[in-house]
Design a protein around this motif. Structure first.
Motif, mmCIF file in Angstrom:
data_model
loop_
_atom_site.group_PDB
_atom_site.id
_atom_site.type_symbol
_atom_site.label_atom_id
_atom_site.label_comp_id
_atom_site.label_asym_id
_atom_site.label_seq_id
_atom_site.Cartn_x
_atom_site.Cartn_y
_atom_site.Cartn_z
ATOM 1 N N PRO A 69 0.810 -1.225 0.000
ATOM 2 C CA PRO A 69 0.000 0.000 0.000
ATOM 3 C C PRO A 69 0.841 1.272 0.000
ATOM 4 N N ASP A 70 1.920 1.284 0.773
ATOM 5 C CA ASP A 70 2.755 2.485 0.849
ATOM 6 C C ASP A 70 3.369 2.817 -0.511
ATOM 7 N N THR A 71 3.721 1.775 -1.266
ATOM 8 C CA THR A 71 4.316 1.986 -2.587
ATOM 9 C C THR A 71 3.337 2.706 -3.507
ATOM 10 N N PHE A 72 2.107 2.195 -3.575
ATOM 11 C CA PHE A 72 1.110 2.794 -4.456
ATOM 12 C C PHE A 72 0.705 4.186 -3.979
ATOM 13 N N LEU A 73 0.679 4.372 -2.656
ATOM 14 C CA LEU A 73 0.314 5.682 -2.127
ATOM 15 C C LEU A 73 1.362 6.729 -2.512
ATOM 16 N N THR A 74 2.627 6.369 -2.379
ATOM 17 C CA THR A 74 3.698 7.295 -2.739
ATOM 18 C C THR A 74 3.628 7.672 -4.213
ATOM 19 N N LEU A 75 3.415 6.675 -5.072
ATOM 20 C CA LEU A 75 3.318 6.941 -6.505
ATOM 21 C C LEU A 75 2.137 7.843 -6.817
ATOM 22 N N ARG A 76 1.020 7.580 -6.159
ATOM 23 C CA ARG A 76 -0.175 8.379 -6.424
ATOM 24 C C ARG A 76 0.053 9.847 -6.080
ATOM 25 N N TYR A 77 0.652 10.110 -4.926
ATOM 26 C CA TYR A 77 0.870 11.493 -4.515
ATOM 27 C C TYR A 77 2.004 12.145 -5.302
ATOM 28 N N ALA A 78 2.987 11.355 -5.707
ATOM 29 C CA ALA A 78 4.088 11.902 -6.508
ATOM 30 C C ALA A 78 3.610 12.288 -7.898
ATOM 31 N N LEU A 79 2.642 11.543 -8.451
ATOM 32 C CA LEU A 79 2.093 11.880 -9.751
ATOM 33 C C LEU A 79 1.308 13.183 -9.687
ATOM 34 N N ASN A 80 0.728 13.478 -8.529
ATOM 35 C CA ASN A 80 0.022 14.733 -8.353
ATOM 36 C C ASN A 80 1.011 15.891 -8.309
ATOM 37 N N ARG A 81 2.082 15.680 -7.545
ATOM 38 C CA ARG A 81 3.149 16.680 -7.443
ATOM 39 C C ARG A 81 4.339 15.996 -6.772
ATOM 40 N N PRO A 82 5.553 16.101 -7.322
ATOM 41 C CA PRO A 82 6.716 15.384 -6.778
ATOM 42 C C PRO A 82 6.923 15.569 -5.281
ATOM 43 N N ARG A 83 6.813 16.806 -4.805
ATOM 44 C CA ARG A 83 7.073 17.058 -3.381
ATOM 45 C C ARG A 83 6.035 16.367 -2.504
ATOM 46 N N ASN A 84 4.815 16.162 -3.031
ATOM 47 C CA ASN A 84 3.791 15.479 -2.256
ATOM 48 C C ASN A 84 4.170 14.025 -2.012
ATOM 49 N N GLY A 85 4.790 13.397 -3.012
ATOM 50 C CA GLY A 85 5.257 12.026 -2.836
ATOM 51 C C GLY A 85 6.346 11.939 -1.783
ATOM 52 N N VAL A 86 7.247 12.909 -1.788
ATOM 53 C CA VAL A 86 8.330 12.939 -0.799
ATOM 54 C C VAL A 86 7.764 13.135 0.609
ATOM 55 N N VAL A 87 6.815 14.062 0.742
ATOM 56 C CA VAL A 87 6.224 14.335 2.058
ATOM 57 C C VAL A 87 5.439 13.120 2.553
ATOM 58 N N ALA A 88 4.734 12.427 1.641
ATOM 59 C CA ALA A 88 4.008 11.219 2.028
ATOM 60 C C ALA A 88 4.984 10.165 2.541
ATOM 61 N N ALA A 89 6.138 10.048 1.883
ATOM 62 C CA ALA A 89 7.160 9.097 2.332
ATOM 63 C C ALA A 89 7.684 9.457 3.719
ATOM 64 N N LEU A 90 7.844 10.754 3.982
ATOM 65 C CA LEU A 90 8.285 11.194 5.310
ATOM 66 C C LEU A 90 7.235 10.837 6.367
ATOM 67 N N GLY A 91 5.963 10.979 6.010
ATOM 68 C CA GLY A 91 4.901 10.608 6.939
ATOM 69 C C GLY A 91 4.942 9.125 7.270
ATOM 70 N N MET A 92 5.256 8.305 6.275
ATOM 71 C CA MET A 92 5.386 6.864 6.499
ATOM 72 C C MET A 92 6.527 6.561 7.463
ATOM 73 N N MET A 93 7.626 7.290 7.324
ATOM 74 C CA MET A 93 8.773 7.077 8.210
ATOM 75 C C MET A 93 8.415 7.380 9.657
ATOM 76 N N VAL A 94 7.587 8.412 9.850
ATOM 77 C CA VAL A 94 7.153 8.758 11.212
ATOM 78 C C VAL A 94 6.360 7.609 11.832
ATOM 79 N N SER A 95 5.426 7.054 11.056
ATOM 80 C CA SER A 95 4.611 5.954 11.572
ATOM 81 C C SER A 95 5.430 4.687 11.783
ATOM 82 N N ILE A 96 6.402 4.456 10.923
ATOM 83 C CA ILE A 96 7.277 3.287 11.088
ATOM 84 C C ILE A 96 8.022 3.368 12.412
ATOM 85 N N MET A 97 8.502 4.572 12.748
ATOM 86 C CA MET A 97 9.173 4.750 14.028
ATOM 87 C C MET A 97 8.194 4.532 15.181
#
Length: 218
Positions: free
Chosen positions: A22-50
């Motif tokens: 799910p995280d893979t597809f979510l990152t791609l979806r937000y990155a297709l909307n705008r590159p920085r959105n994909g990066v920020v979504a990935a950062l949010g995932m890192m927070v939850s992983i911790m």
């Protein structure tokens, strides 16, 4: 913690990170909307992983194994959330298609996209919720971490260290996917192609939500 334990865990984590989810597809979806959105979504995932790593270190994640109902409830909410994101994005992609059809073929879709772009906060929240509502991450840490934590060491500190390794590897991979998606959008200048890319990524996210829901009941 011995370097050998860190390297061993990193090797196992790499296999997990590269597996599509799910995280893979979510990152791609937000990155297709705008590159920085994909990066920020990935950062949010890192927070939850911790967060999952901390829960595993405190022994709270073991509740998912002891009480399957908790695992199922989180999985259902997570599946519904992914389905909501995917279907919502499909509706937006359809709106963009209608807006593009109403304009000249040489016009860009930037005017229409401006009304449907995700904000930084939305991207961060989506990334955090995607990982936070994935109980498999809790079970994953519960299964992966113990063999790599030396006997007698601080459980919470070691779990956070291993969680940081996992988060950094996962975050780097997701950001790489975001960069690839951004480059793809630069290559495909056609509004029609861009809209179809958004449709495909949104549909994949919705399908993943259905898969998570089915898995919750199985």
């Amino acid at each position: 913690m011995p370097l050998s334990s860190l390297l061993g865990f990193a090797g196992v984590a790499l296999v997990v990170v590269l597996a599509p989810g799910p995280d893979t597809f979510l990152t791609l979806r937000y990155a297709l909307n705008r590159p920085r959105n994909g990066v920020v979504a990935a950062l949010g995932m890192m927070v939850s992983i911790m967060g999952w790593a901390a829960l595993a270190g405190l022994g709270v994640a073991a509740l998912l194994q002891t009480y399957p109902a908790i695992h199922q409830a989180i999985a259902i909410v997570g599946g519904l959330y992914l389905l909501y994101l995917g279907l919502g994005s499909l509706v937006k992609a359809r709106f963009l298609a209608g807006a593009s059809a109403a304009t000249a073929r040489t016009a860009t879709r930037s005017a229409a996209a401006a009304e449907t772009e995700f904000s930084i906060l939305q991207s961060l929240r989506a990334g955090m919720l995607s990982s936070a509502l994935n109980p498999k991450l809790g079970l994953l840490f519960l299964a992966l971490m113990p063999p790599f934590i030396p006997v007698g060491s601080n459980m919470l500190g070691s779990a956070l260290l291993l969680g940081a390794v996992f988060a950094l590897m996962g975050g780097a991979y997701m950001m790489m996917l975001a960069a690839i998606a951004a480059r793809a959008m630069a290559w495909f200048k056609s509004p029609t192609v861009g809209i179809w890319l958004e449709r495909v990524s949104s549909a994949a996210l919705a399908v993943m939500g259905v898969v998570v829901l089915i898995g919750a009941f199985l």
